[in-house]
Scaffold this active site. Structure first.
Site, PDB file in Angstrom:
ATOM      1  CG  ASP A 219      39.844  37.506  41.283  1.00  0.00           C
ATOM      2  OD1 ASP A 219      40.139  37.835  42.542  1.00  0.00           O
ATOM      3  OD2 ASP A 219      40.924  37.177  40.675  1.00  0.00           O
ATOM      4  CB  CYS A 347      44.711  34.656  42.292  1.00  0.00           C
ATOM      5  SG  CYS A 347      43.208  35.183  43.228  1.00  0.00           S
TER       6      CYS A 347
END
Length: 363
Positions: A219, A347
């Site tokens: 990601d 995150c």
């Protein structure tokens, strides 16, 4: 034969809430009080940004709960920021990784519901486990009376990038790794991922074990914008390192790949900010995470990281405008400490989607 199936929705599907967390005083940053304070402030800013679009649940350890109450009593946002007390004093900020991954459980008969997959978080391969984070998924699901789906593998939410139509992007280094899944083959891991996420096709990116604390999560490298469209973080290094090689490998693999529906990918690049912004590096000698693709999609918006690099920050906003047009309001958030600690906007968050059955009832 199972009487239900599981399916991970795409991040652009309607969301119910977003979970974030305040770091605890006895956690990973115990010896770094200044970093703890800065990380807390940046997570709080992201929570406030999200609360312009949808409700937020902020998980706070019991040691800091009163402090959080005082702080957020002074904050006014269009949507609620609800504090949720978590027992323990070693909370961390990386909710994407140790919170449950929420999926739709679709029974053979009856209505679909949202359930949580517990990936057996072990501190990114036993690098930074804490008593609070390793049980967080189980605790959170119990507190909110959400069904818990047990799994036979260890991974983190930041490893999993899906288009909601059967395609998963993942890095080999973050899951086919003895620090998480010793003795398990790629085939065994694939089977469990397909079962838990409703995936038909997995695209593997090699990445590098040990290159950062997560063993290289997807990601911060490449994300789905929509089915068939990818946004990749272009390396920006004066002297190319393995990070440049990682970017080049991912670009080469995805340029010739197709998704679960057989579509080739349209790939857009967005260059990282200049590396001299983060002189001194990241946490425990790791490289700072300088990635604009670590954004978060929310209902009607995109929370876009900014790093204090005027040219690259502006370019990232232009890319977001090009990709999302009028469908999403861009909400930029400046971060400095979170990248140094090893992550970014995506995150520190985990979304809870709206159940398709609830969505259809509203329409």
């Amino acid at each position: 034969m199972s009487d239900f199936s599981l399916r991970r929705l795409a991040e652009w599907d309607p969301q119910s809430k977003t979970i974030l967390g305040w770091p605890g005083p006895e956690g990973t940053y115990k010896e770094y009080p200044e970093r703890l304070a800065r990380a807390t402030q940046e997570v709080s800013s992201i929570a406030q940004a999200i609360a312009h679009f949808q409700s937020v649940i902020l998980a706070v350890g019991s040691e800091r709960y009163e402090e959080a109450e005082l702080y957020f009593n002074e904050i006014d946002t269009p949507f609620e920021i609800k504090l949720h007390k978590i027992e323990g004093d070693s909370m961390d900020v990386w909710l994407r990784d140790f919170a449950p991954t929420f999926v739709v459980e679709e029974p053979t008969k009856g209505e679909a519901s949202i359930v949580g997959v517990d990936w057996n978080f072990n501190g990114w391969g036993n690098k930074h486990p804490t008593p609070t984070t390793v049980v967080f998924a189980k605790t959170f699901l119990k507190d909110f009376k959400i069904e818990r789906i047990e799994t036979s593998i260890v991974t983190e939410g930041g490893s999993l990038e899906t288009d909601g139509e059967g395609t998963l992007l993942i890095t080999e280094s973050s899951i086919i790794n003895d620090n998480r899944n010793p003795g398990k083959s790629r085939e065994q891991i694939e089977a469990e991922l397909k079962h838990c996420l409703g995936i038909e096709k997995i695209l593997w990116i090699p990445e590098r074990k040990g290159l950062d604390s997560t063993d290289c999560h997807i990601d911060a490298l490449v994300r789905f914008v929509r089915p068939g469209v990818l946004l990749i973080s272009k390396a920006n290094e004066v002297k190319p390192t393995e990070w440049t090689t990682v970017y080049e490998e991912a670009l080469e693999i995805l340029s010739s790949a197709t998704d679960a529906k057989g579509r080739p990918f349209e790939i857009i690049e967005v260059e990282e900010p200049d590396e001299d912004l983060f002189e001194g590096g990241g946490f425990e000698d790791d490289r700072a995470v300088r990635s604009y693709v670590n954004y978060l999609l929310v209902n009607g918006g995109i929370i876009l990281p900014q790093f204090g690099d005027p040219a690259h920050d502006a370019a990232a906003i232009r890319v977001a405008q090009m990709l999302f047009g009028d469908e999403r309001r861009i909400y930029p958030v400046l971060i400095d400490e979170l990248p140094r600690l090893g992550g970014g906007v995506h995150c520190v968050t985990q979304e809870i989607p709206v159940s398709p059955s609830a969505e259809s009832a509203m329409n």
